[in-house]
Design a protein around this motif. Structure first.
Motif, PDB file in Angstrom:
ATOM      1  N   PHE A  21       0.829  -1.193   0.000  1.00 52.99           N
ATOM      2  CA  PHE A  21       0.000   0.000   0.000  1.00 52.99           C
ATOM      3  C   PHE A  21       0.874   1.259   0.000  1.00 52.99           C
ATOM      4  O   PHE A  21       2.062   1.197   0.301  1.00 52.99           O
ATOM      5  N   GLY A  22       0.256   2.413  -0.308  1.00 50.85           N
ATOM      6  CA  GLY A  22       1.012   3.657  -0.190  1.00 50.85           C
ATOM      7  C   GLY A  22       0.698   4.663  -1.277  1.00 50.85           C
ATOM      8  O   GLY A  22       0.194   4.322  -2.352  1.00 50.85           O
ATOM      9  N   LEU A  23       1.028   5.907  -0.995  1.00 49.81           N
ATOM     10  CA  LEU A  23       0.738   7.019  -1.892  1.00 49.81           C
ATOM     11  C   LEU A  23       1.441   6.936  -3.245  1.00 49.81           C
ATOM     12  O   LEU A  23       0.869   7.351  -4.258  1.00 49.81           O
ATOM     13  N   PRO A  24       2.695   6.410  -3.343  1.00 53.84           N
ATOM     14  CA  PRO A  24       3.324   6.341  -4.679  1.00 53.84           C
ATOM     15  C   PRO A  24       2.497   5.582  -5.701  1.00 53.84           C
ATOM     16  O   PRO A  24       2.512   5.927  -6.887  1.00 53.84           O
ATOM     17  N   ALA A  25       1.760   4.560  -5.278  1.00 53.49           N
ATOM     18  CA  ALA A  25       0.926   3.819  -6.222  1.00 53.49           C
ATOM     19  C   ALA A  25      -0.206   4.695  -6.752  1.00 53.49           C
ATOM     20  O   ALA A  25      -0.598   4.584  -7.924  1.00 53.49           O
ATOM     21  N   GLU A  26      -0.724   5.570  -5.903  1.00 51.27           N
ATOM     22  CA  GLU A  26      -1.770   6.484  -6.359  1.00 51.27           C
ATOM     23  C   GLU A  26      -1.215   7.476  -7.376  1.00 51.27           C
ATOM     24  O   GLU A  26      -1.851   7.775  -8.388  1.00 51.27           O
ATOM     25  N   ASN A  27      -0.035   7.991  -7.102  1.00 48.16           N
ATOM     26  CA  ASN A  27       0.588   8.919  -8.050  1.00 48.16           C
ATOM     27  C   ASN A  27       0.855   8.236  -9.383  1.00 48.16           C
ATOM     28  O   ASN A  27       0.672   8.819 -10.456  1.00 48.16           O
ATOM     29  N   ALA A  28       1.328   6.984  -9.326  1.00 47.31           N
ATOM     30  CA  ALA A  28       1.576   6.224 -10.562  1.00 47.31           C
ATOM     31  C   ALA A  28       0.272   5.995 -11.325  1.00 47.31           C
ATOM     32  O   ALA A  28       0.246   6.031 -12.568  1.00 47.31           O
ATOM     33  N   ALA A  29      -0.806   5.780 -10.568  1.00 49.28           N
ATOM     34  CA  ALA A  29      -2.099   5.564 -11.212  1.00 49.28           C
ATOM     35  C   ALA A  29      -2.536   6.800 -11.987  1.00 49.28           C
ATOM     36  O   ALA A  29      -3.066   6.698 -13.101  1.00 49.28           O
ATOM     37  N   ILE A  30      -2.290   7.978 -11.402  1.00 47.58           N
ATOM     38  CA  ILE A  30      -2.644   9.224 -12.075  1.00 47.58           C
ATOM     39  C   ILE A  30      -1.815   9.396 -13.347  1.00 47.58           C
ATOM     40  O   ILE A  30      -2.327   9.744 -14.409  1.00 47.58           O
ATOM     41  N   GLN A  31      -0.495   9.118 -13.229  1.00 46.27           N
ATOM     42  CA  GLN A  31       0.404   9.316 -14.363  1.00 46.27           C
ATOM     43  C   GLN A  31       0.137   8.316 -15.491  1.00 46.27           C
ATOM     44  O   GLN A  31       0.259   8.651 -16.668  1.00 46.27           O
ATOM     45  N   ARG A  32      -0.237   7.087 -15.127  1.00 46.85           N
ATOM     46  CA  ARG A  32      -0.368   6.022 -16.128  1.00 46.85           C
ATOM     47  C   ARG A  32      -1.812   5.682 -16.476  1.00 46.85           C
ATOM     48  O   ARG A  32      -2.070   4.831 -17.333  1.00 46.85           O
ATOM     49  N   ASN A  33      -2.735   6.309 -15.736  1.00 42.92           N
ATOM     50  CA  ASN A  33      -4.152   6.074 -15.968  1.00 42.92           C
ATOM     51  C   ASN A  33      -4.528   4.603 -15.802  1.00 42.92           C
ATOM     52  O   ASN A  33      -5.282   4.038 -16.603  1.00 42.92           O
ATOM     53  N   ILE A  34      -3.972   3.991 -14.770  1.00 42.93           N
ATOM     54  CA  ILE A  34      -4.333   2.617 -14.422  1.00 42.93           C
ATOM     55  C   ILE A  34      -4.614   2.563 -12.923  1.00 42.93           C
ATOM     56  O   ILE A  34      -4.103   3.386 -12.163  1.00 42.93           O
ATOM     57  N   PRO A  35      -5.427   1.618 -12.465  1.00 42.08           N
ATOM     58  CA  PRO A  35      -5.702   1.503 -11.032  1.00 42.08           C
ATOM     59  C   PRO A  35      -4.420   1.190 -10.256  1.00 42.08           C
ATOM     60  O   PRO A  35      -3.542   0.477 -10.767  1.00 42.08           O
ATOM     61  N   PRO A  36      -4.278   1.706  -9.031  1.00 41.12           N
ATOM     62  CA  PRO A  36      -3.085   1.420  -8.228  1.00 41.12           C
ATOM     63  C   PRO A  36      -2.838  -0.073  -8.049  1.00 41.12           C
ATOM     64  O   PRO A  36      -1.686  -0.510  -8.018  1.00 41.12           O
ATOM     65  N   ALA A  37      -3.894  -0.856  -7.938  1.00 41.83           N
ATOM     66  CA  ALA A  37      -3.722  -2.297  -7.746  1.00 41.83           C
ATOM     67  C   ALA A  37      -3.006  -2.926  -8.934  1.00 41.83           C
ATOM     68  O   ALA A  37      -2.088  -3.744  -8.768  1.00 41.83           O
ATOM     69  N   GLU A  38      -3.416  -2.536 -10.139  1.00 43.71           N
ATOM     70  CA  GLU A  38      -2.792  -3.103 -11.342  1.00 43.71           C
ATOM     71  C   GLU A  38      -1.309  -2.767 -11.397  1.00 43.71           C
ATOM     72  O   GLU A  38      -0.468  -3.626 -11.676  1.00 43.71           O
ATOM     73  N   TRP A  39      -0.986  -1.511 -11.118  1.00 42.78           N
ATOM     74  CA  TRP A  39       0.422  -1.076 -11.116  1.00 42.78           C
ATOM     75  C   TRP A  39       1.216  -1.837 -10.066  1.00 42.78           C
ATOM     76  O   TRP A  39       2.340  -2.289 -10.317  1.00 42.78           O
ATOM     77  N   THR A  40       0.635  -2.007  -8.888  1.00 37.73           N
ATOM     78  CA  THR A  40       1.324  -2.679  -7.785  1.00 37.73           C
ATOM     79  C   THR A  40       1.606  -4.135  -8.114  1.00 37.73           C
ATOM     80  O   THR A  40       2.729  -4.627  -7.927  1.00 37.73           O
ATOM     81  N   TYR A  41       0.600  -4.844  -8.627  1.00 40.59           N
ATOM     82  CA  TYR A  41       0.788  -6.274  -8.905  1.00 40.59           C
ATOM     83  C   TYR A  41       1.775  -6.500 -10.053  1.00 40.59           C
ATOM     84  O   TYR A  41       2.535  -7.473 -10.045  1.00 40.59           O
ATOM     85  N   GLN A  42       1.788  -5.601 -11.017  1.00 40.24           N
ATOM     86  CA  GLN A  42       2.783  -5.696 -12.096  1.00 40.24           C
ATOM     87  C   GLN A  42       4.200  -5.569 -11.531  1.00 40.24           C
ATOM     88  O   GLN A  42       5.102  -6.333 -11.895  1.00 40.24           O
ATOM     89  N   ASN A  43       4.369  -4.598 -10.653  1.00 36.75           N
ATOM     90  CA  ASN A  43       5.687  -4.388 -10.048  1.00 36.75           C
ATOM     91  C   ASN A  43       6.125  -5.572  -9.210  1.00 36.75           C
ATOM     92  O   ASN A  43       7.300  -5.957  -9.203  1.00 36.75           O
ATOM     93  N   ILE A  44       5.192  -6.140  -8.471  1.00 34.15           N
ATOM     94  CA  ILE A  44       5.521  -7.305  -7.646  1.00 34.15           C
ATOM     95  C   ILE A  44       6.022  -8.444  -8.522  1.00 34.15           C
ATOM     96  O   ILE A  44       7.035  -9.089  -8.206  1.00 34.15           O
ATOM     97  N   ASP A  45       5.336  -8.709  -9.613  1.00 38.84           N
ATOM     98  CA  ASP A  45       5.759  -9.802 -10.505  1.00 38.84           C
ATOM     99  C   ASP A  45       7.171  -9.574 -11.022  1.00 38.84           C
ATOM    100  O   ASP A  45       7.991 -10.503 -11.069  1.00 38.84           O
ATOM    101  N   HIS A  46       7.466  -8.315 -11.401  1.00 41.29           N
ATOM    102  CA  HIS A  46       8.788  -8.017 -11.952  1.00 41.29           C
ATOM    103  C   HIS A  46       9.868  -8.129 -10.887  1.00 41.29           C
ATOM    104  O   HIS A  46      10.915  -8.764 -11.106  1.00 41.29           O
ATOM    105  N   MET A  47       9.632  -7.541  -9.728  1.00 45.55           N
ATOM    106  CA  MET A  47      10.648  -7.546  -8.678  1.00 45.55           C
ATOM    107  C   MET A  47      10.849  -8.951  -8.112  1.00 45.55           C
ATOM    108  O   MET A  47      11.951  -9.307  -7.690  1.00 45.55           O
ATOM    109  N   LYS A  48       9.811  -9.750  -8.122  1.00 47.35           N
ATOM    110  CA  LYS A  48       9.942 -11.134  -7.651  1.00 47.35           C
ATOM    111  C   LYS A  48      10.918 -11.905  -8.529  1.00 47.35           C
ATOM    112  O   LYS A  48      11.764 -12.665  -8.024  1.00 47.35           O
ATOM    113  N   GLN A  49      10.827 -11.694  -9.831  1.00 46.88           N
ATOM    114  CA  GLN A  49      11.775 -12.359 -10.726  1.00 46.88           C
ATOM    115  C   GLN A  49      13.196 -11.858 -10.513  1.00 46.88           C
ATOM    116  O   GLN A  49      14.163 -12.627 -10.610  1.00 46.88           O
TER     117      GLN A  49
END
Length: 829
Positions: free
Chosen positions: A91-119
């Protein structure tokens, strides 16, 4: 059991990508890092502060997690039942800012990042038990956070009240102090206001004394961190002093740690939010404007100490509680409403902030303390405040007393007048956990017009945060979603509204370490496994978390203990705070353009090289200066280890005599050196955590192996023995190459299941010693001689050597100097 490629087809060149892929495939296939509770084995729980899924790992991340993995693998080799989990502080405010910049829900941005960083984490070979992975934005995690919040509410440790906050009028959210830059919101740029709004609080102050006292138990923590927490909690012994108001039936209450300076008070100052200030401003437009100006100042205690001291008279006066002198009451911008009662007694001669305020507003400066060592009054009150304790002067009946004696006498007088008493004050404030933003765990409370605030019933938990939202960037979407906030009161059944504030993300990170013990437990917050694993044996993270995160986690731990959820008193037994990573003398930052992409390094050199460099470049607690040459050096060392092992394997079947008497002394010296280095590395890795010196010792052993001449089968066996010691020592740091080389040496069990090498004590008994020979200051060789040889024997042996005679050219030495066990220096003219 076959564990990978056969040693007989070992490649001549070190190709890290191929061997790292094979090692990781083996670990994944055999679930090498999955762990279950075993009461017959000593447990060891190693945990790194979990990452925020920002998109990509940076070198600071990699250093942190490499430290944890090295410690974990070492403790596993000692035979312990080791847990090393990983999760996402999502959770956190950076995901909201990313959502505004990318026009995607914070959840989508967060889960994408998790998949990448996990690898990325897997590519580095970190030995995590991925079966225990937790993600804090998942309902199965914050379900129990909401449940715990309600239990703390029922226990009286949660309350709601109005509080002064940093308010961004554009983003319509509360900002942390760190998010206010030059008085403006860090993202919107809007002028930040100090606004009073309803906030939920956790009553951390109920544990202030225990949090302070138990710091003495944390002997495995750095002294610096304990001191920082001790100062933040801030136990202060002093007094509450009441100043009666002129013409009113009320008093101004002031807390002070220096009642001995009471006779030097020349004014009172109150915070802009103080009720007296608000009342005085009703009929004073100028004062209203001043208070409004003060509301725009960032709420940070450190800044209040350094800002320009501004103030304005309220038109109110108070009586001095002992002299009955009239004292003007000011509203001052340097008085903090959250500290004490939001009022201070102005003692300009003995407090620097008061001194600056008095000089600016032309107020009297009355000195009432003089230094202990002076009979006269050597200080000049016009130059600055004298803040030390000393002997009272100009203080009526208290003149001549020492500060400590005077404090007691003054408090006694105030008690007799019913205008004061002793009091212990804590700097620590209750923890405001409300955030007026979307991407966080919903606070599980319902606001009913008739019943007031009502907790969500257990059966209705979790209150799920809707993830598919339209994010407009102004305020929280939850406030525009009646399908979320409209509900029924669980008590009376009438229409009510859910709380739309969400939790501060520090809440998620304050108990995650305990959930790793039983993340698959869906019916309760914890089960009996939590008491097997807790407390965490080794916690690792940045010094920037020394106060808030660690203090909040300690508070949660004690509160959960009192709720009978866990048994231990503290969450983390040992703490390691790693230093920053710098490049070109500056902290790595995207804005400075000096970041290093760890993925590019892995692709070029392999994960083992990156891990080795980060462990070798500096001790964990110190700042690491990035060095491309250092990375190259780490890669060369691994290549030398590969080559030495390859050479040994290729020659293992060459015909050699079984043994020979002329190499016995050399073999003894070599074994002594091998096990002396092992003894040192064991201490460096386990007790001291100085991995850089441990690696230096491994490099010494590698050099010894390079120099050692194999003349017999016994020599070859000794090289095999030393190589096995070297690979085992190196395996926690460079686990992939050692996995491959261990098999190449002919072993059928994987390195991951090997035990830490045991020091052969007999090898430490030194029968011989190797001494360097110098002639006229230049190195001319070495010789091995009996450890207890006398000087005469050493001289005769050295002079008999063919190489020495060659350089002497028939001349007799003019002087021979012997440094015992180390050096023979021959001087010849």
């Amino acid at each position: 059991m076959k564990i990978g490629r056969s040693w007989c087809i070992m490649e001549s060149q070190y190709h890290p990508q191929k061997i790292e892929e094979e090692a990781q495939e083996y670990w994944q296939k055999h679930q090498s890092f999955s762990v279950v509770e075993d009461p017959l084995k000593e447990k060891y729980y190693c945990l790194c502060m979990f990452p925020y899924p920002s998109g990509s790992l940076h070198v600071g991340h990699v250093r942190n997690y490499t430290l944890g993995d090295v410690i974990t693998r070492f403790q596993r080799m000692l035979g312990k039942n080791v847990l090393q989990p990983i999760g996402w502080d999502a959770f956190g405010l950076p995901a909201e800012n990313a959502a505004i910049q990318r026009n995607i829900p914070p959840a989508e941005w967060t889960y994408q990042n998790i998949d990448h960083m996990k690898q990325q984490l897997k590519r580095l070979g970190f030995g995590y038990d991925w079966n225990r992975e937790i993600t804090t934005c998942r309902p199965e995690y914050y379900h129990w956070e909401q449940w715990l919040f309600i239990k703390l509410y029922e226990k009286g440790l949660v309350y709601k009240k109005n509080a002064i906050v940093n308010w961004d009028p554009v983003d319509q959210t509360v900002l942390a102090n760190e998010q206010v830059v030059n008085g403006r919101g860090w993202r919107s740029g809007a002028v930040v206001e100090r606004r009073e709004i309803p906030q939920w609080f956790l009553k951390i102050t109920a544990y202030a004394e225990e949090l302070l006292n138990d710091l003495e138990l944390l002997t495995g923590w750095p002294d610096q961190v304990r001191t920082m927490q001790r100062n933040w909690i801030g136990r202060a012994e002093g007094a509450i002093i009441q100043f009666p108001l002129v013409g009113q039936a009320d008093n101004i209450h002031v807390f002070t740690t220096r009642p001995d300076t009471l006779m030097g008070v020349t004014y009172l100052a109150i915070a802009p939010e103080h009720p007296l200030a608000i009342n005085a401003a009703y009929s004073n437009p100028e004062l209203q404007g001043f208070i409004a100006e003060c509301r725009k100042v960032k709420v940070a205690e450190a800044e209040f100490a350094t800002i320009e001291k501004k103030g304005m008279k309220t038109g109110i006066e108070a009586f001095h509680p002992i002299t009955n002198d009239y004292l003007p009451v000011f509203v001052a911008n340097y008085v903090i409403s959250e500290y004490g009662s939001g009022a201070v007694m102005g003692v300009p001669a003995h407090d620097q902030r008061d001194f600056e305020f008095a000089k600016k507003h032309h107020l009297p400066i009355k000195q009432v303390i003089k230094p202990l060592e002076s009979r006269e009054n050597p200080t000049d009150v016009n130059l600055g405040a004298f803040t030390e304790k000393g002997i009272l002067i100009h203080s009526g009946a208290y003149t001549g007393m020492h500060s400590s004696q005077a404090s007691q006498a003054i408090i006694k007088t105030l008690e007799e007048k019913n205008l004061g008493h002793k009091e212990i004050h804590w700097r620590l404030r209750d923890w405001g956990v409300s955030r007026q933003r979307y991407w966080g765990s919903p606070i599980p409370m319902i606001n009913c017009p008739d019943c007031g605030t009502v907790p969500v019933p257990d059966k209705d938990l979790p209150v799920v945060l809707p993830e598919n939202v339209v994010f407009e960037g102004v305020g929280s979407p939850l406030k525009r979603m009646p399908e979320f906030y409209k509900t029924k009161c669980p008590r009376c059944g009438l229409s009510a509204e859910r709380e739309t504030d969400t939790f501060d993300t520090f809440v998620e990170s304050s108990w995650y370490y305990a959930r790793f013990a039983c993340p698959d437990q869906m019916k309760r917050m914890f089960d009996e496994r939590v008491d097997y694993w807790l407390p965490v044996d080794q916690y690792i993270g940045g010094i920037e978390h020394a106060i808030l995160h660690l203090l909040y986690a300690r508070f949660f731990h004690k509160a959960m203990r009192d709720l009978k959820l866990i048994k231990s008193d503290e969450p983390f037994q040992h703490l390691l705070t790693q230093g920053m990573v710098l490049k070109d003398g500056a902290k790595m930052s995207k804005s400075l353009g000096n970041t290093v992409d760890p993925q590019a390094l892995i692709d070029r050199y392999g994960a083992d090289t990156v891990r080795l460099f980060l462990m070798f470049a500096a001790p964990p607690e110190q700042t690491l200066e990035w060095s491309d040459a250092g990375v190259e050096g780490a890669f060369r060392f691994l290549k030398r280890v590969w080559q030495i092992t390859l050479t040994h394997i290729e020659k293992r079947n060459d015909p050699l005599p079984e043994t020979s008497s002329d190499n016995i002394d050399t073999r003894g010296t070599f074994r002594h050196r091998c096990y002396t280095l092992l003894q040192k590395v064991t201490d460096d890795m386990g007790r001291r955590h100085t991995f850089n010196t441990a690696i230096a010792s491994m490099m010494e052993l590698q050099n010894e192996l390079s120099r050692f001449q194999v003349k017999t089968q016994n020599d070859r066996a000794l090289v095999q023995e030393a190589l096995e010691v070297l690979l085992k020592m190196l395996s926690p740091i460079a686990p992939h190459i050692t996995h491959a080389l261990w098999q190449a040496l002919g072993h059928t069990t994987p390195m991951i299941d090997e035990k830490w090498p045991v020091v052969d004590q007999s090898a430490l008994v030194q029968n011989t010693v190797e001494m360097t020979i110098q002639i006229n200051g230049k190195h001319r060789g070495k010789m091995t001689i009996a450890f207890d040889a006398n000087e005469d024997t050493i001289k005769k042996t050295a002079l008999s050597l063919e190489n020495v005679q060659r350089y002497l050219q028939g001349k007799n030495p003019d002087k021979i100097v012997i440094v015992p066990k180390k050096l023979i220096s021959i001087v010849v003219k």
